[in-house]
Design a protein around this motif. Structure first.
Motif, PDB file in Angstrom:
ATOM      1  N   THR A   1      -3.467 -17.576 -14.251  1.00 45.20           N
ATOM      2  CA  THR A   1      -4.177 -18.459 -13.329  1.00 45.20           C
ATOM      3  C   THR A   1      -5.491 -17.816 -12.878  1.00 45.20           C
ATOM      4  O   THR A   1      -6.496 -18.500 -12.673  1.00 45.20           O
ATOM      5  N   LEU A   2      -5.488 -16.501 -12.752  1.00 47.62           N
ATOM      6  CA  LEU A   2      -6.679 -15.771 -12.338  1.00 47.62           C
ATOM      7  C   LEU A   2      -7.667 -15.566 -13.479  1.00 47.62           C
ATOM      8  O   LEU A   2      -8.742 -15.005 -13.272  1.00 47.62           O
ATOM      9  N   GLY A   3      -7.280 -16.008 -14.684  1.00 52.29           N
ATOM     10  CA  GLY A   3      -8.191 -15.934 -15.818  1.00 52.29           C
ATOM     11  C   GLY A   3      -7.875 -14.868 -16.843  1.00 52.29           C
ATOM     12  O   GLY A   3      -8.604 -14.728 -17.841  1.00 52.29           O
ATOM     13  N   CYS A   4      -6.805 -14.108 -16.641  1.00 59.37           N
ATOM     14  CA  CYS A   4      -6.449 -13.035 -17.571  1.00 59.37           C
ATOM     15  C   CYS A   4      -5.743 -13.595 -18.810  1.00 59.37           C
ATOM     16  O   CYS A   4      -4.959 -14.538 -18.711  1.00 59.37           O
ATOM     17  N   GLU A   5      -5.996 -12.997 -19.964  1.00 64.40           N
ATOM     18  CA  GLU A   5      -5.185 -13.236 -21.149  1.00 64.40           C
ATOM     19  C   GLU A   5      -3.967 -12.326 -21.045  1.00 64.40           C
ATOM     20  O   GLU A   5      -4.108 -11.118 -20.886  1.00 64.40           O
ATOM     21  N   VAL A   6      -2.779 -12.906 -21.119  1.00 62.76           N
ATOM     22  CA  VAL A   6      -1.557 -12.166 -20.850  1.00 62.76           C
ATOM     23  C   VAL A   6      -0.624 -12.197 -22.057  1.00 62.76           C
ATOM     24  O   VAL A   6      -0.278 -13.277 -22.562  1.00 62.76           O
TER      25      VAL A   6
END
Length: 261
Positions: A111-116
């Protein structure tokens, strides 16, 4: 070996696919055994259901409930996890969530924009998470978030070591091992955590992950711990961010910033 109970015979083909993917056994019949929690499939998807009260069930749902509420009102980059990971307006680090569980922290970070890259080794939990991601990708409000979560099923120690040997590294490796708990307090915890503990137990080998995580992280390793718990594997962090009930131990290797060209 873990079993999957198919609650509607029309879903038998799908149930068999889940069993093949995660090494599960297809149970005979549609009745839940008394006691404990059991993996079930119906037209709403996969869920853990209580053998004592079938109405008590746990399902991964990123569109509704507490997870959705946190997405809307959780504080964004002001959250402790965001600070620990090093998320900023100028850079969204890539993250390996090596103990993904039901995917809540993976979802927050996405949600914060990280690729996980979300890794889960427990077959029942991995199946629940895969099912939740599969349903959520069809929700137009969060499909872009879900697309940033990449689930891998297997042992994190092996997957991280294999990946790092091939030159793959994430900016951050995130660890959230199951906290130690007192079995006498089971009735006091929320139903999802009770079900999770019933299936998973404790991560007694979590300390073994710290070394491989350090090797695979370009910038830092972040470990979520109970507020007063000892550091993982007895290794003191570079610093910690402490909240009301838990803390994030941060092991720093480099500044969280885009890699140099």
């Amino acid at each position: 070996m873990y079993s999957l109970i198919c609650l509607d015979r029309a879903l038998l083909a799908e149930a068999k696919r889940w069993c093949d993917m995660y090494g599960l056994t297809l149970a005979q019949g549609t009745r839940l055994p008394v006691g404990g929690f059991h993996l079930c499939l119906d037209f709403t998807g996969l869920s853990l259901r209580s053998g004592d009260d079938p109405k008590v069930q746990v399902q991964v749902n990123f569109s509704e409930g507490a997870v959705a509420h946190r997405r809307r009102f959780g504080g964004g980059m002001g959250q402790d996890i965001a600070k620990a990971i090093g998320v900023s307006s100028s850079y969204k680090p890539s993250v390996i969530d090596a103990t993904a569980g039901l995917g809540r922290d993976s979802f927050v970070l996405a949600t914060l924009g990280c690729e996980v890259t979300a890794i889960e080794r427990q077959p029942v939990v991995a199946a629940l998470l895969a099912d939740g991601l599969q349903r959520a990708i069809n929700d137009i409000d969060i499909s872009d978030i879900i697309a940033r979560i990449h689930l891998k099923y297997g042992q994190s120690q092996t997957l991280i070591s294999d990946e790092s040997d091939q030159g793959f590294m994430a900016d951050i490796v995130y660890l959230d091992p199951m906290f130690d708990h007192d079995p006498k307090q089971t009735a006091k915890v929320k139903k999802d955590m009770q079900a999770f503990r019933d299936i998973v137990g404790q991560d007694t080998d979590a300390g073994d992950l710290l070394g491989p995580a350090w090797q695979a992280a370009r910038c830092r390793v972040v470990v979520k711990r109970a507020r007063k718990a000892e550091p993982l594997a007895g290794r003191a962090p570079s610093y910690a961010i402490t909240g009301k009930s838990n803390r994030f131990d941060v092991y720093v290797k480099a500044k969280v910033a885009p890699p140099e060209a």
